[in-house]
Scaffold this motif. Structure first.
Motif, PDB file in Angstrom:
ATOM      1  N   GLY A   1      56.896  43.305  35.273  1.00 31.36           N
ATOM      2  CA  GLY A   1      56.045  42.273  34.695  1.00 31.36           C
ATOM      3  C   GLY A   1      55.237  41.495  35.720  1.00 31.36           C
ATOM      4  N   LEU A   2      55.097  42.050  36.932  1.00 30.39           N
ATOM      5  CA  LEU A   2      54.313  41.363  37.954  1.00 30.39           C
ATOM      6  C   LEU A   2      53.083  42.186  38.317  1.00 30.39           C
ATOM      7  N   THR A   3      52.052  41.487  38.768  1.00 28.42           N
ATOM      8  CA  THR A   3      50.908  42.184  39.337  1.00 28.42           C
ATOM      9  C   THR A   3      51.125  42.311  40.841  1.00 28.42           C
ATOM     10  N   GLN A   4      50.308  43.134  41.460  1.00 31.17           N
ATOM     11  CA  GLN A   4      50.426  43.361  42.906  1.00 31.17           C
ATOM     12  C   GLN A   4      50.342  42.053  43.718  1.00 31.17           C
ATOM     13  N   PRO A   5      49.319  41.250  43.535  1.00 29.27           N
ATOM     14  CA  PRO A   5      49.253  40.008  44.328  1.00 29.27           C
ATOM     15  C   PRO A   5      50.378  39.044  44.003  1.00 29.27           C
ATOM     16  N   GLN A   6      50.806  39.018  42.756  1.00 24.92           N
ATOM     17  CA  GLN A   6      51.937  38.159  42.417  1.00 24.92           C
ATOM     18  C   GLN A   6      53.175  38.599  43.186  1.00 24.92           C
ATOM     19  N   PHE A   7      53.382  39.909  43.232  1.00 24.09           N
ATOM     20  CA  PHE A   7      54.525  40.427  43.978  1.00 24.09           C
ATOM     21  C   PHE A   7      54.406  40.102  45.465  1.00 24.09           C
ATOM     22  N   ALA A   8      53.195  40.201  45.989  1.00 27.48           N
ATOM     23  CA  ALA A   8      52.995  39.911  47.407  1.00 27.48           C
ATOM     24  C   ALA A   8      53.374  38.469  47.723  1.00 27.48           C
TER      25      ALA A   8
ATOM     26  N   GLY B   1      60.446  32.205  53.381  1.00 24.94           N
ATOM     27  CA  GLY B   1      60.711  30.855  52.910  1.00 24.94           C
ATOM     28  C   GLY B   1      59.440  30.149  52.476  1.00 24.94           C
ATOM     29  N   PRO B   2      59.577  28.884  52.032  1.00 20.94           N
ATOM     30  CA  PRO B   2      58.441  28.117  51.513  1.00 20.94           C
ATOM     31  C   PRO B   2      57.300  28.059  52.513  1.00 20.94           C
ATOM     32  N   MET B   3      56.090  28.081  52.038  1.00 14.07           N
ATOM     33  CA  MET B   3      54.945  27.900  52.929  1.00 14.07           C
ATOM     34  C   MET B   3      53.783  27.270  52.158  1.00 14.07           C
ATOM     35  N   LYS B   4      52.779  26.821  52.927  1.00 10.53           N
ATOM     36  CA  LYS B   4      51.641  26.161  52.293  1.00 10.53           C
ATOM     37  C   LYS B   4      50.649  27.186  51.773  1.00 10.53           C
ATOM     38  N   MET B   5      49.866  26.788  50.819  1.00 10.14           N
ATOM     39  CA  MET B   5      48.841  27.635  50.214  1.00 10.14           C
ATOM     40  C   MET B   5      48.028  28.348  51.277  1.00 10.14           C
ATOM     41  N   LYS B   6      47.578  27.597  52.244  1.00 11.24           N
ATOM     42  CA  LYS B   6      46.706  28.147  53.262  1.00 11.24           C
ATOM     43  C   LYS B   6      47.359  29.316  54.003  1.00 11.24           C
ATOM     44  N   VAL B   7      48.602  29.128  54.397  1.00 14.13           N
ATOM     45  CA  VAL B   7      49.335  30.159  55.133  1.00 14.13           C
ATOM     46  C   VAL B   7      49.531  31.391  54.256  1.00 14.13           C
ATOM     47  N   LEU B   8      49.873  31.125  53.024  1.00 12.64           N
ATOM     48  CA  LEU B   8      50.060  32.206  52.065  1.00 12.64           C
ATOM     49  C   LEU B   8      48.784  33.029  51.956  1.00 12.64           C
ATOM     50  N   GLY B   9      47.657  32.352  51.857  1.00 10.89           N
ATOM     51  CA  GLY B   9      46.378  33.046  51.742  1.00 10.89           C
ATOM     52  C   GLY B   9      46.065  33.860  52.984  1.00 10.89           C
ATOM     53  N   ALA B  10      46.318  33.284  54.142  1.00 10.30           N
ATOM     54  CA  ALA B  10      46.037  33.986  55.396  1.00 10.30           C
ATOM     55  C   ALA B  10      46.894  35.234  55.499  1.00 10.30           C
ATOM     56  N   LYS B  11      48.153  35.094  55.114  1.00 13.61           N
ATOM     57  CA  LYS B  11      49.077  36.224  55.183  1.00 13.61           C
ATOM     58  C   LYS B  11      48.601  37.383  54.324  1.00 13.61           C
ATOM     59  N   MET B  12      47.890  37.051  53.271  1.00 16.32           N
ATOM     60  CA  MET B  12      47.450  38.088  52.347  1.00 16.32           C
ATOM     61  C   MET B  12      45.995  38.476  52.531  1.00 16.32           C
ATOM     62  N   LEU B  13      45.351  37.899  53.530  1.00 13.76           N
ATOM     63  CA  LEU B  13      43.936  38.189  53.771  1.00 13.76           C
ATOM     64  C   LEU B  13      43.132  37.960  52.507  1.00 13.76           C
TER      65      LEU B  13
ATOM     66  N   THR C   1      40.911  34.942  50.141  1.00  9.59           N
ATOM     67  CA  THR C   1      40.247  33.651  50.278  1.00  9.59           C
ATOM     68  C   THR C   1      40.979  32.586  49.479  1.00  9.59           C
ATOM     69  N   GLY C   2      40.780  31.355  49.917  1.00 11.34           N
ATOM     70  CA  GLY C   2      41.553  30.252  49.386  1.00 11.34           C
ATOM     71  C   GLY C   2      41.507  30.127  47.879  1.00 11.34           C
ATOM     72  N   GLY C   3      40.286  30.115  47.357  1.00 11.31           N
ATOM     73  CA  GLY C   3      40.103  29.839  45.946  1.00 11.31           C
ATOM     74  C   GLY C   3      40.983  30.704  45.083  1.00 11.31           C
ATOM     75  N   ASN C   4      41.422  31.762  45.697  1.00  3.51           N
ATOM     76  CA  ASN C   4      42.139  32.764  44.992  1.00  3.51           C
ATOM     77  C   ASN C   4      43.612  32.452  44.788  1.00  3.51           C
ATOM     78  N   MET C   5      44.227  32.010  45.859  1.00  2.62           N
ATOM     79  CA  MET C   5      45.658  31.719  45.805  1.00  2.62           C
ATOM     80  C   MET C   5      45.968  30.767  44.665  1.00  2.62           C
ATOM     81  N   THR C   6      45.071  29.825  44.442  1.00  6.49           N
ATOM     82  CA  THR C   6      45.285  28.861  43.366  1.00  6.49           C
ATOM     83  C   THR C   6      45.626  29.566  42.055  1.00  6.49           C
ATOM     84  N   VAL C   7      44.803  30.550  41.691  1.00  7.17           N
ATOM     85  CA  VAL C   7      45.004  31.241  40.415  1.00  7.17           C
ATOM     86  C   VAL C   7      46.323  32.008  40.399  1.00  7.17           C
ATOM     87  N   VAL C   8      46.581  32.752  41.464  1.00  9.92           N
ATOM     88  CA  VAL C   8      47.801  33.561  41.505  1.00  9.92           C
ATOM     89  C   VAL C   8      49.034  32.655  41.401  1.00  9.92           C
TER      90      VAL C   8
END
Lengths: 158, 158
Positions: A41-48, A57-69, A71-78
């Motif tokens: 029941g997960l999508t690829q980015p959700q799983f990532a 462990g916990p991390m900030k939005m920005k770090v999460l986005g960088a780790k996944m290459l 853009t920022g606006g995107n992490m918000t939705v996921v």
DNA sequence: TAGAGATAGTTTAAGTTTCAATTATACTGG
DNA sequence: CCAGTATAATTGAAACTTAAACTATCTCTA
């Protein structure tokens, strides 16, 4: 592929050929991986996201986005969607009130622990079309390629 | 990457590591490539369609989709947008009235001839972080990987 | 030859992606 | 100290992607 029509010099041709092969393998692997992940029941980015939070462990939005290459606006939705599903939660960052911590909920952590090993097996199965030696060599080349790109085009890669 | 927490056996770990590296290089290349293409007012998939048609001549929707490893429903949108821009056109297939031929317009062909060589240079520039020998070896491994996947998972890959 | 099943393309809904604009907050040099 | 600039996250618009449902057409077989 194209046996006719155009040629732009050996070097550029080789480069394009390699880029096509890379894109093709990526698309195939992505499809296999996504099919596996969808079963939970997960999508690829959700799983990532869940995988990153589960491992590191916990991390900030920005770090999460960088780790996944991504853009920022995107992490918000996921993260929005994962939060709706009760798998992650946001928490205000006290030192920097612009930032937000993201962490797995109990439910999210449970899901991670359950599905990650199975998914790893799935990927390993796909990779078994190469010998161990070939996989090692491929890994080395991809690493050099990636590092080289980051080094050579720091600006164009955001 | 993750220096702690989990381990699921050497083989699965290596496989995941390779998959991460592959995805990373792909994302970096895609970004470089897309930035270049955007300068001409095209998106990546739009360019891919124009490139296929430019190199191989008119083809049906289905073939176009297969060439791009993309699901059917998708080509419709990409071709719609290219048609709106006056770069490609649809034509009824007479032998099989379910099918549609897609071909470049004069304008589309002109754009192809203009931007393709420049884009090839861009890709070649990116690839120059590897030596010729490394690029050759990488190409060989990716080819084997891709062919192996198609062979081993014909069903799961649609 | 008629009906069953397969195929080509489109449509729709949900999710992802990018970029650009916006808001809130932090930093920094005069 | 405070005005200007930079940063973290969100929002909105346009495009892409997939899967599933649907239409039109073809093909094969009984």
């Amino acid at each position: 592929m194209a046996s006719h029509s155009f040629s732009y010099g050996t070097k550029a041709d080789q480069a394009l050929g390699l880029w096509v092969k890379l894109a093709r393998v990526h698309a195939l692997m992505l499809r296999l991986s996504a099919r596996d992940i969808n079963r939970y029941g997960l999508t690829q980015p959700q799983f990532a996201v869940i995988e990153s939070l589960g491992h590191l462990g916990p991390m900030k939005m920005k770090v999460l986005g960088a780790k996944m290459l991504v853009t920022g606006g995107n992490m918000t939705v996921v993260v929005d969607n994962l939060e709706k599903a009760g798998l992650v939660e946001r928490a205000r960052c006290l030192e920097d009130r612009r930032a937000t911590w993201i962490r797995l909920t109990e439910k999210g952590d449970g899901l991670f622990k359950k599905i990650f090993p199975q998914h790893a097996e799935c990927v390993a199965g796909a990779l078994s079309v190469l010998t161990a030696k070939e996989a090692g060599e491929l890994s080395r080349l991809l690493k050099k390629f990636g590092m080289g790109l980051q080094e050579k085009f720091p600006d164009q890669l955001r």
